[in-house]
Design a protein around this motif. Sequence first.
Motif, short mmCIF file in Angstrom:
data_model
loop_
_atom_site.label_atom_id
_atom_site.label_comp_id
_atom_site.label_asym_id
_atom_site.label_seq_id
_atom_site.Cartn_x
_atom_site.Cartn_y
_atom_site.Cartn_z
N ASP A 163 0.81 -1.21 0.00
CA ASP A 163 0.00 0.00 0.00
C ASP A 163 0.84 1.27 0.00
O ASP A 163 0.29 2.37 0.09
N ALA A 164 2.16 1.12 -0.08
CA ALA A 164 3.02 2.30 -0.18
C ALA A 164 3.68 2.43 -1.55
O ALA A 164 4.29 3.46 -1.84
N LEU A 165 3.60 1.41 -2.39
CA LEU A 165 4.26 1.46 -3.68
C LEU A 165 3.56 2.47 -4.59
O LEU A 165 2.34 2.41 -4.79
N ALA A 166 4.34 3.40 -5.14
CA ALA A 166 3.78 4.45 -5.99
C ALA A 166 4.65 4.63 -7.22
O ALA A 166 5.88 4.62 -7.14
N ILE A 167 4.03 4.79 -8.36
CA ILE A 167 4.72 5.16 -9.59
C ILE A 167 4.16 6.50 -10.04
O ILE A 167 2.95 6.66 -10.22
N ARG A 168 5.05 7.49 -10.13
CA ARG A 168 4.68 8.85 -10.54
C ARG A 168 3.60 9.44 -9.62
O ARG A 168 2.75 10.21 -10.06
N GLY A 169 3.62 9.06 -8.35
CA GLY A 169 2.69 9.63 -7.38
C GLY A 169 1.35 8.94 -7.30
O GLY A 169 0.51 9.31 -6.49
N ILE A 170 1.11 7.90 -8.11
CA ILE A 170 -0.15 7.17 -8.06
C ILE A 170 0.05 5.94 -7.19
O ILE A 170 0.93 5.11 -7.44
N VAL A 171 -0.77 5.81 -6.15
CA VAL A 171 -0.60 4.77 -5.14
C VAL A 171 -1.97 4.30 -4.69
O VAL A 171 -2.96 5.04 -4.77
N THR A 172 -2.05 3.06 -4.23
CA THR A 172 -3.24 2.56 -3.58
C THR A 172 -2.90 2.34 -2.12
O THR A 172 -2.17 1.41 -1.78
N ASN A 173 -3.41 3.21 -1.24
CA ASN A 173 -3.10 3.05 0.18
C ASN A 173 -4.12 2.19 0.91
O ASN A 173 -4.13 2.13 2.13
N ASP A 174 -4.98 1.50 0.17
CA ASP A 174 -5.96 0.59 0.75
C ASP A 174 -5.27 -0.69 1.19
O ASP A 174 -4.66 -1.39 0.38
N PHE A 175 -5.36 -1.00 2.48
CA PHE A 175 -4.74 -2.22 2.99
C PHE A 175 -5.77 -3.34 3.21
O PHE A 175 -5.46 -4.35 3.82
N GLY A 176 -6.98 -3.14 2.71
CA GLY A 176 -8.01 -4.16 2.81
C GLY A 176 -8.04 -5.04 1.58
O GLY A 176 -7.04 -5.18 0.86
N ILE A 177 -9.22 -5.63 1.30
CA ILE A 177 -9.33 -6.58 0.19
C ILE A 177 -10.33 -6.15 -0.87
O ILE A 177 -10.46 -6.82 -1.89
N GLY A 178 -11.05 -5.05 -0.66
CA GLY A 178 -12.12 -4.69 -1.57
C GLY A 178 -11.68 -3.94 -2.80
O GLY A 178 -12.46 -3.77 -3.74
N GLY A 179 -10.41 -3.46 -2.81
CA GLY A 179 -9.89 -2.75 -3.97
C GLY A 179 -8.76 -3.53 -4.61
O GLY A 179 -8.48 -4.68 -4.27
N ASP A 180 -8.07 -2.89 -5.54
CA ASP A 180 -6.96 -3.52 -6.25
C ASP A 180 -5.76 -2.59 -6.26
O ASP A 180 -5.92 -1.36 -6.22
N PRO A 181 -4.55 -3.14 -6.35
CA PRO A 181 -3.35 -2.29 -6.38
C PRO A 181 -3.28 -1.46 -7.66
O PRO A 181 -3.64 -1.93 -8.74
N SER A 182 -2.80 -0.21 -7.53
CA SER A 182 -2.58 0.63 -8.71
C SER A 182 -1.28 0.27 -9.42
O SER A 182 -1.16 0.45 -10.63
N VAL A 183 -0.29 -0.18 -8.64
CA VAL A 183 0.96 -0.67 -9.21
C VAL A 183 0.83 -2.19 -9.33
O VAL A 183 0.89 -2.91 -8.33
N GLY A 233 -2.78 -4.97 -18.31
CA GLY A 233 -4.11 -5.19 -17.81
C GLY A 233 -4.19 -5.22 -16.30
O GLY A 233 -3.32 -4.73 -15.60
N ARG A 234 -5.26 -5.79 -15.80
CA ARG A 234 -5.58 -5.94 -14.37
C ARG A 234 -5.22 -4.70 -13.56
O ARG A 234 -4.41 -4.72 -12.65
N ASN A 235 -5.82 -3.59 -13.97
CA ASN A 235 -5.79 -2.36 -13.16
C ASN A 235 -4.42 -1.72 -13.02
O ASN A 235 -4.14 -1.07 -12.01
N ALA A 236 -3.56 -1.87 -14.01
CA ALA A 236 -2.21 -1.28 -13.95
C ALA A 236 -2.29 0.20 -14.30
O ALA A 236 -1.72 0.66 -15.29
N ILE A 237 -2.98 0.98 -13.47
CA ILE A 237 -3.23 2.39 -13.77
C ILE A 237 -1.99 3.24 -13.58
O ILE A 237 -1.81 4.26 -14.24
N ALA A 238 -1.10 2.85 -12.66
CA ALA A 238 0.13 3.61 -12.43
C ALA A 238 1.30 3.06 -13.22
O ALA A 238 2.20 3.80 -13.62
N GLY A 239 1.30 1.76 -13.45
CA GLY A 239 2.40 1.10 -14.14
C GLY A 239 2.42 -0.37 -13.77
O GLY A 239 1.57 -0.86 -13.01
N GLY A 240 3.38 -1.08 -14.32
CA GLY A 240 3.48 -2.51 -14.05
C GLY A 240 4.92 -2.91 -13.82
O GLY A 240 5.86 -2.33 -14.37
#
Length: 755
Positions: free
Chosen positions: A81-101, A138-145
């Motif tokens: 939940d701390a990994l960020a590419i170009r400032g885009i990060v998913t700080n959700d530590f639960g299970i209902g969302g998906d990682p941005s990286v 694919g699979r929600n790679a909104i920030a990068g892969g």
Amino acid sequence: MKKFFKLSALSLAVASTSAYSAVLEEMIVTVQKREQTLQDIPVAVSAFNGDEMVNMGVGDIRGLVDLTPGFNGKTEDSFIDALAIRGIVTNDFGIGGDPSVAIFVDNVWAGRNGGVQMAFYDMARAEVVKGPQSTLFGRNAIAGGINVITNEPNELEEGAIAVTIDEHGYDADGMVNVPLTDDWFFRAAAYTKDADGWLENVQGGDDVGKSEILSTRFGLKYAGEDVEAVFRLGYEDREQDASVYWSADSGVPQDKINSDLLDGGHDKSEILTLQANVSWFINSDYSMTSVTAYKTYDFDYLEDYDSIPLQVNNYSQEQEVDYLSQEFRLVYEGEGNITWFAGISAYQEDIDATFGSTYNEDDLCARISQTDTEDFATPVTGCSDPVFEEYWFDPDPAEDIPQSDIITKTETNIDSIKATGWSVYGDLNLMFMDSRLGVTIGGRYTLDKKEMEIEFLDSGGALGNNFGFEFITPGPVKDDDEWSQFTPRLAVNFDVNDEISVYYNVAKGYKTGGYSTFGVDNDGVDNEGFAINARPVAFDPEETTNNEIGVKARLLDGSMQLNVTYFTYTYTDLQLVIFESGSSLVKNVGEAEADGVEVDMNWTPGENWQIRAAAAWLDTEITEEIEAGDGTKGNKLQIAPEFSGSWMTTYTVPVEGGEVHVTGTYIYQGEVFGGPGNFESAKIEEWEQIDLRLGYSSDDDWGVTLWVENITNEEYFERGWENRDTNNSGGYGLTNTLVWPNRPRTAGVTFDMRF
């Protein structure tokens, strides 16, 4: 940052004393689903081969963070939940969302918290691709892969072993490769680690930072005339200490912690992966690839979340995950001016999880009076204190809380989610002007569906349920939804000459919606405390549009590879954790925009020299307030340093019977905020780190390396975490914290041998 440029200039001055240059070996990557050189693809990519990662001391994803421009957010635990590419990060530590990286291992989505972190050993390469990658990954790679590639079995009969011993423990890895027949090959690799802690807990117990890992991989490859297949089995069992938190209220220096968990908590994962990659070479132009994967893992976690020795919130998470995916891809690489690929993929992910917040009610009541000072004239000693009773029962302060009802307890919510999805995608590459001009058009249509169940149990005690949800649910409450999106990509690449190419890339990024792990909407509470018409809190997809212009150059007679990228993006409906009344809820909040420059250089100024440098400038801004009137407009995104960079120089000296090599690494990161509030108490100050490696490699295939990490014993934290609301008030017993002090200066020695 001045120190970074000073060291860079010094290294350049030393390196340039060489009278001649060596030609760099071409780096082959598979970002665009076929083998290409790093310089040929119109995408911002940082790539490292296996030998480079060993030489740089890269042991896992965190090592790539330090050496990749635009990639930030190291984490010591099994969360991402701390990994960020170009400032885009998913700080959700639960299970209902998906990682941005999105992280992929051998082209398969690696999963989420608890199952992604993996030890790097027997690696072929790692590719960090920046910007939205819906078409390519694919699979929600909104920030990068991040695409991690392990070594395949091959026709050689070989083996290797390496053992490292340092001040805190040891680790070892080994590999053996055996050709079974002319067509079948087998490879096995293993890694083990046993390390003591290095961070003192003033409350006692063992030092924190312990880690035990056992990991194995087995591969079987068939290489026929028209068919090539690789079958992999991987297993990893890791047990380490959980994250630690520090705040000004901890009452200790920044190189110590003050925790009531004397054993350091625990962070345990047991991971099993099975994978089959089969390629059919239909003819000289067409190939078909099937990638089938199954992954299952258990994750068990416990941490002291409140940063103080009072038992205010010990956070726990247990989850079981099963993930199954299938992908088919057709690639055309003819002799004409057109190449393309098209594919279809599908997945199913089932997660069962239990979350808990354990606390002593008196400790929580006392702490609330210290953090939510706007509600208290004076601090209280416990729940039965008249001042707290007036706060708790307002507007009926005549009620009281019997001391006999006050207990230590756990508030528990049980979540399960079934996620399914499929996508179709493709890329078409057209070449013009004798292949000097390339145009790539691509897109992906994605459909995701999630079915969520949440149950809040009755915790009893004097306070009942209150840490984020003041009710219980009448059994599991459910909701389901589906989201779909088409994400296009356009790239234009032009070869100015044989050494320099320029490209423009515009891509739409998308990450599916989901459900907040710790929240339930309802229409009130009945007389028995049950939520009426309860349903999980849903959030919508987030989107970004990324534009980038890049230059890729091979300079100085092929000895230097220099890539420079300028990018800008807009980011809407951010999925961020917002802290409300003790609960961490994921919401779609605000809008943001950013622009930046990334520089990646690989240079061999002489046959004995190797230099790698990375630098990034990033300017982010929240352009629409998270919540009306909260003052976040104009703030920076979290985990988005304005400047960051690294410089690594290796010098090799031939000697009798082998060679001596010296590697110096410098890493710099500017200040980083822990959340959209940009609070000083959750900000990481700028830091720098210097590492040194001195080794000898024998012509008889053995070597020894002495190394020191963090030579100057720099002290810094990995990241910050905002627990107060966006107006820097509230907190409900929690305060803003800093997470994981870095490891102090550490020395060690590594022995390696090939046979």
